[in-house]
Design a protein around this motif. Structure first.
Motif, short mmCIF file in Angstrom:
data_model
loop_
_atom_site.label_atom_id
_atom_site.label_comp_id
_atom_site.label_asym_id
_atom_site.label_seq_id
_atom_site.Cartn_x
_atom_site.Cartn_y
_atom_site.Cartn_z
N ALA A 109 0.84 -1.20 0.00
CA ALA A 109 0.00 0.00 0.00
C ALA A 109 0.88 1.25 0.00
N PRO A 110 0.94 1.98 -1.10
CA PRO A 110 1.73 3.21 -1.12
C PRO A 110 1.10 4.29 -0.25
N ALA A 111 1.90 4.87 0.64
CA ALA A 111 1.44 6.02 1.42
C ALA A 111 1.71 7.32 0.68
N THR A 112 2.78 7.35 -0.13
CA THR A 112 3.14 8.53 -0.93
C THR A 112 3.54 8.06 -2.32
N ILE A 113 3.07 8.77 -3.34
CA ILE A 113 3.47 8.53 -4.72
C ILE A 113 4.03 9.83 -5.28
N ALA A 138 -7.81 8.18 5.82
CA ALA A 138 -6.77 7.22 5.46
C ALA A 138 -6.70 6.10 6.48
N SER A 139 -6.35 4.88 6.02
CA SER A 139 -6.11 3.74 6.90
C SER A 139 -5.13 2.82 6.18
N ALA A 192 -4.54 3.60 2.11
CA ALA A 192 -3.31 4.06 2.77
C ALA A 192 -2.71 5.30 2.11
N LEU A 193 -3.16 5.65 0.91
CA LEU A 193 -2.55 6.75 0.17
C LEU A 193 -2.83 8.09 0.86
N ARG A 194 -1.77 8.81 1.20
CA ARG A 194 -1.89 10.07 1.92
C ARG A 194 -1.34 11.27 1.15
N ARG A 195 -0.51 11.03 0.15
CA ARG A 195 0.11 12.16 -0.54
C ARG A 195 0.50 11.76 -1.96
N ILE A 196 0.29 12.69 -2.91
CA ILE A 196 0.75 12.53 -4.29
C ILE A 196 1.50 13.79 -4.68
N ARG A 197 2.70 13.62 -5.21
CA ARG A 197 3.50 14.77 -5.66
C ARG A 197 3.79 14.61 -7.15
N ILE A 198 3.73 15.73 -7.87
CA ILE A 198 4.12 15.78 -9.27
C ILE A 198 5.22 16.83 -9.40
N THR A 199 6.38 16.39 -9.88
CA THR A 199 7.54 17.27 -9.95
C THR A 199 8.06 17.32 -11.37
N GLY A 200 7.97 18.49 -12.01
CA GLY A 200 8.48 18.65 -13.36
C GLY A 200 7.59 18.01 -14.40
N GLY A 201 8.04 18.01 -15.64
CA GLY A 201 7.28 17.42 -16.71
C GLY A 201 6.28 18.39 -17.31
N PRO A 205 5.50 21.69 -13.63
CA PRO A 205 4.64 21.87 -12.44
C PRO A 205 5.30 21.32 -11.18
N GLN A 206 4.98 21.96 -10.07
CA GLN A 206 5.35 21.48 -8.74
C GLN A 206 4.04 21.39 -7.96
N LEU A 207 3.41 20.22 -7.97
CA LEU A 207 2.09 20.04 -7.39
C LEU A 207 2.14 19.08 -6.22
N ASP A 208 1.39 19.39 -5.17
CA ASP A 208 1.36 18.57 -3.96
C ASP A 208 -0.09 18.34 -3.56
N LEU A 209 -0.52 17.08 -3.58
CA LEU A 209 -1.88 16.70 -3.17
C LEU A 209 -1.79 15.94 -1.85
N ARG A 210 -2.54 16.39 -0.86
CA ARG A 210 -2.50 15.76 0.47
C ARG A 210 -3.91 15.34 0.88
N ARG A 211 -3.97 14.18 1.53
CA ARG A 211 -5.24 13.68 2.04
C ARG A 211 -5.46 14.24 3.43
N ALA A 212 -6.60 14.85 3.63
CA ALA A 212 -6.93 15.41 4.93
C ALA A 212 -7.19 14.30 5.95
N ALA A 213 -7.02 14.61 7.24
CA ALA A 213 -7.20 13.61 8.29
C ALA A 213 -8.60 13.02 8.28
#
Length: 267
Positions: free
Chosen positions: A42-46, A95-96, A103-112, A130-138
């Protein structure tokens, strides 16, 4: 509880039947250690590094895909295998570590590059580096923020982007903030703003679009702040009369095809 980090290089993605190949040059995963103890990967961050992503606005919602370098046509993009509304609905929950998605809590996109297309309106925008940050709220739901260089036609400007997905049924809101531009530059980015070319003044724009639970757009709104400058009366090419103005504030709403002025103040 420390995550397990994995680096991926030169990944090739295919659909279940082996077609529509796409490439992902670089990515990283942080796996949930608690989920691994249960035998669940289960990825917590991608983190996606230098991807080429495409989001196409259709009558049925938003179609997402990955592009391979050299492929520009929308049909050349490999569709994301997951059902987007179902994927987003799962992320609206807290998240759990019970399964991969939970389990996924964060996705980041860097460049491209991120390509945003509205074929019905004949519009295409590109977000470069792009420098994008997606976070899952509690309590569930997503919050996103970042920055990029928006390219539309001959115009390239730095932009700030935001996003939010909340609730059941889900509501998705995407926001964009542009710096002060000349009206002709705004019209190149968003053609329904072409009537603003009667203004000879810098115009700053903040816009957001709302989508329903099926990722279909149902509302678009933009706030414009202009001035000081001039209001050009008559044909600008013939040096028409100019009315000095201290400022203009307006709120417009509608779609990428047509807008109406909801309120405006001219000083």
């Amino acid at each position: 509880a420390a995550p397990l980090d994995i680096r991926l290089h030169d990944v090739r993605l295919r659909t279940a039947d082996g077609r529509a190949e796409a490439e992902l040059p670089d990515a990283a995963l942080a796996l949930s250690a608690r989920a691994l103890l249960r035998g669940v990967i289960a990825p917590a961050t991608i983190e996606l590094r230098r991807p080429r992503l495409r989001a196409t606005l259709t009558e049925g919602g938003i179609a997402l895909g990955l592009e391979t370098p050299g492929q520009e046509a929308p049909e050349a993009a490999a569709a994301v295998p997951a059902d987007l509304p179902g994927l987003l609905a799962g992320l609206m929950q807290p998240a759990s570590d019970r399964d991969a998605l939970a389990a996924l809590r964060r996705i980041r996109i860097t460049g491209g590059e991120v390509v945003l297309a509205d074929p019905a309106a004949g519009l295409t925008w590109r977000l470069l580096e792009p420098q994008l940050d997606l976070r899952r709220a509690a309590g569930g739901g997503l919050q996103a923020e970042g920055e990029a260089v928006l390219h539309a036609g001959a115009v390239s400007v730095p932009v700030r982007v935001t996003g939010e997905a909340q609730g059941t049924p889900m509501r998705l809101v995407l926001g964009l903030t542009l710096p002060a531009l000349r009206p002709a530059e705004l019209a190149a980015i968003w053609p329904p703003l072409a009537p603003l070319q009667v203004l000879d003044a810098p115009v700053a724009l903040t816009a957001h679009a709302e989508f329903d639970a099926a990722a279909r757009p149902d509302r678009m709104e933009a706030r414009l702040v202009a001035g000081p400058g001039d209001l050009v009366l008559g044909d600008p090419a013939r040096a028409g009369q100019r009315l000095p103005l201290a400022g203009l504030e307006a709120v417009v709403e509608g779609s990428s095809r047509a807008l109406r002025v909801r309120e405006a103040v001219l000083r």
